[in-house]
Enzyme design. Structure first.
Site, PDB file in Angstrom:
ATOM      1  N   GLN A  54       0.816  -1.207   0.000  1.00 21.83           N
ATOM      2  CA  GLN A  54       0.000   0.000   0.000  1.00 21.83           C
ATOM      3  C   GLN A  54       0.858   1.268   0.000  1.00 21.83           C
ATOM      4  OE1 GLN A  54      -2.785  -1.786   3.408  1.00 21.83           O
ATOM      5  NE2 GLN A  54      -3.624   0.086   2.569  1.00 21.83           N
ATOM      6  N   HIS A  55       0.196   2.368  -0.299  1.00 21.11           N
ATOM      7  CA  HIS A  55       0.676   3.746  -0.041  1.00 21.11           C
ATOM      8  C   HIS A  55       1.771   4.289  -0.956  1.00 21.11           C
ATOM      9  CE1 HIS A  55      -1.446   3.161   3.744  1.00 21.11           C
ATOM     10  NE2 HIS A  55      -0.572   2.281   4.175  1.00 21.11           N
ATOM     11  N   ASP A 113      -2.382  -4.864  -0.375  1.00 26.46           N
ATOM     12  CA  ASP A 113      -2.045  -6.251  -0.005  1.00 26.46           C
ATOM     13  C   ASP A 113      -2.816  -6.752   1.215  1.00 26.46           C
ATOM     14  OD1 ASP A 113      -0.555  -4.634   1.721  1.00 26.46           O
ATOM     15  OD2 ASP A 113       1.359  -5.566   1.242  1.00 26.46           O
TER      16      ASP A 113
HETATM   17  O1  LIG Z   1       1.778   0.071   4.872  1.00 22.81           O
HETATM   18  C1  LIG Z   1       1.203  -0.993   5.013  1.00 22.81           C
HETATM   19  C2  LIG Z   1      -0.199  -1.064   5.470  1.00 22.81           C
HETATM   20  O2  LIG Z   1      -0.732   0.179   5.830  1.00 22.81           O
HETATM   21  C3  LIG Z   1       1.959  -2.259   4.707  1.00 22.81           C
HETATM   22  O3  LIG Z   1       1.246  -3.394   5.135  1.00 22.81           O
HETATM   23  C4  LIG Z   1       2.285  -2.321   3.234  1.00 22.81           C
HETATM   24  O4  LIG Z   1       1.100  -2.590   2.537  1.00 22.81           O
HETATM   25  C5  LIG Z   1       3.410  -3.293   2.946  1.00 22.81           C
HETATM   26  O5  LIG Z   1       3.056  -4.604   3.078  1.00 22.81           O
HETATM   27  P1  LIG Z   1       4.008  -5.897   3.054  1.00 22.81           P
HETATM   28  O6  LIG Z   1       4.939  -5.779   1.922  1.00 22.81           O
HETATM   29  O7  LIG Z   1       4.643  -5.990   4.379  1.00 22.81           O
HETATM   30  O8  LIG Z   1       3.025  -7.023   2.839  1.00 22.81           O
END
Ligand SMILES: O=C(CO)[C@@H](O)[C@H](O)COP(=O)(O)O
Ligand SMILES: Nc1ncnc2c1ncn2[C@@H]1O[C@H](COP(=O)(O)OP(=O)(O)O)[C@@H](O)[C@H]1O
Length: 482
Positions: free
Chosen positions: A71-72, A241
């Site tokens: 995300q983000h 994700d």
């Molecule tokens: O920033 C967040 C949720 O707000 C993280 O969960 C990212 O989405 C990264 O995810 P992973 O690579 O650890 O699955």
């Protein structure tokens, strides 16, 4: 038997699964690594996606594909659709000051957190896209001037699969839009006034699709000459994700999902949007039309990687060592802020080991302290989520870190509830595949895919672990600047 594909473009790698749309049976899968670092050229994600698709035997026989992603991350495009600069990822903390400024500017009397929570469901921290846009506007004005559109990692990959057909074709979904800081899960609408407040002007943003609304079709040319389906391959809207993981494990009422990946996340599916003015719980949207209150830490599986490196052992040996030490580690506590931290919002904090004595100065104690510390930070998140109304009858534990026998066994002692662990798998990519199946098969809800062979771990809670951790957490200092 139509086949569908799901992609997880996560922080450390890209994973692709191909599954039977009706039964969910796994047919084949592949993966490819991503580069390290908290800023990444999106082209590296595209190259990894193609390599993972190849490793998964291609897409020639799939009817639909959906992309889920970290995300983000801020992907900025110019008018011609070119990437303006490497993407800043969710775990890049350089925009922590921008987050603070955005909160302070929202209200002079100290209620800026409430303003943002009510407007967007979340209070911005450095992870959120809006803060990265503010950082770009302030620190790289020449790059900022060139930006015509901003999108997220999964939006950009979906658009590339469609052949990158112009900025007007950018698409996203509710789940990922809810992590930008300029979209409201409660109203389902963009807050472009907030994007403008962050960046100084409005930008083109992707259209937000419903949970099973197609984002287009795969452009065979985009796959670089790889064999493609005789008919059209539908593109799903994709999602963030964590929303995909909720779909992948079929999270239901009373389930709290804890993912130990690069990030540590704690989340549940909810019927109503969350708005936590403290900013601990992010009020995201999910991938089914509902909501996904979520707590995220910056330090999870990599804490175990670091402990293994420190002790010069492999991850399985680290788990064996950890399980050889007693619960509470004879007073040794690790506060795992190795990348700074996001929850609590301590971007400048560093990790610390407290309570070292001659008794606990062993490899086994240090290994267990890493596991307990990482889980305690997530348990704080679980408390915050239940304080917002989530019901935690059980925890569903996923992510790379759930492969650790120590994480599985220590988790119920720290969380104070049973922990259910599905077989090791790629539940984010599975969720994306399930979304693709929903598109391919139609219907009001995604197809039912059973979650087979889960194993339950139960143990008596050991409250002293969390009590000692809380004390050490609050004594851990920030990194000196400069
Ligand atoms: O920033 C967040 C949720 O707000 C993280 O969960 C990212 O989405 C990264 O995810 P992973 O690579 O650890 O699955
Ligand atoms: N047996 C294991 N024990 C502990 N950690 C593991 C094990 N297997 C994999 N991991 C860790 O899982 C992490 C990757 O998890 P994953 O959920 O794929 O992350 P992401 O989705 O954020 O890229 C890596 O840091 C890796 O070291």
């Amino acid at each position: 038997m139509p086949l569908v594909a799901g992609v997880d473009s996560s922080t450390q790698s890209c994973k692709v699964v191909v599954r039977d749309a009706e039964t969910g049976a796994l047919v084949r899968q592949g993966r490819a690594p991503h580069p390290d670092g908290t800023e990444v050229d999106p082209q590296a994600w595209w190259n990894a996606l193609l390599a993972a698709v190849d490793a998964a035997g291609g897409l020639a026989d799939v009817a639909a594909v959906s992309v889920a992603g970290q995300q983000h991350g801020m992907v900025c495009l110019d008018e011609a659709g070119r990437v303006v600069r490497p993407a800043l990822l969710w775990n890049d903390t350089r925009s922590a000051g921008a987050a603070r400024d955005l909160i302070e500017e929202a209200d002079a009397d100290g209620t800026g957190g409430r303003f943002w929570a009510e407007a967007t469901g979340s209070v911005p921290v450095a992870s959120f896209t809006a803060t990265k846009l503010r950082w770009l506007a302030r620190h790289e004005p020449a790059n900022a001037d060139r930006v015509a559109a901003v999108c997220l990692p999964h939006d950009w990959l979906t658009w590339r699969l469609a052949g990158a057909p112009g900025l007007a074709a950018l698409r996203t979904d509710r789940g990922d839009a809810s992590g930008t800081g300029y979209w409201s899960p409660a109203t389902g609408e963009y807050r472009l006034d907030l994007l403008e407040r962050a960046f100084g002007r409005r930008l083109r943003v992707p259209a937000v699709l419903g949970p099973a609304e197609p984002a287009g079709v795969v452009d065979p040319a985009a796959l670089g000459g790889r064999p493609s389906h005789a008919g059209t391959v539908l593109l799903g809207p994709g999602t963030g994700d964590n929303a995909a993981a909720a779909l992948g494990v079929g999270a239901g009422p009373g389930d709290v999902v804890v993912s130990v990946g690069t990030s540590g996340t704690v989340f549940a599916v909810a019927d109503a949007p969350a708005a936590d003015p403290t900013g601990i719980v992010a009020g995201f949207a999910d991938a089914t039309g509902r909501f996904l209150p979520l707590v995220c830490t910056l330090n999870a599986a990599r804490v175990l990687d670091a402990a293994a490196e420190l002790l010069r052992v492999g991850l399985d040996e680290l788990a064996e060592l950890a399980l050889a030490a007693p619960p509470g580690v004879d007073g040794l506590v690790m506060v795992p802020y190795l990348e700074g931290e996001r929850t609590p919002n301590r971007p400048l904090a560093t990790g610390a080991v407290h309570g070292l004595t001659l008794t606990n100065a062993t490899a086994a104690h240090l290994a267990r302290a890493a596991v307990e510390g990482m889980l305690c930070a997530l348990a704080d998140g679980l408390d915050a989520l239940t304080a917002q109304g989530a019901r935690a009858d059980r925890v569903v534990l996923i992510g790379g870190g759930a492969r650790s026998a120590a994480v599985r066994r220590v988790a119920p002692q720290v969380f104070g509830c049973p922990v259910v662990v599905p077989p090791p798998g790629e539940y984010v990519a599975d969720g994306a595949a399930r979304q693709a199946a929903w598109l391919a098969l139609g219907g009001a809800a995604p197809p039912r895919w059973p979650l087979a062979d889960t194993r339950e771990y139960a143990a008596d809670p050991v409250p002293a672990i969390r009590a000692r951790y809380a004390e050490a957490r609050d004594r851990t200092v920030d990194r000196p600047s400069g």
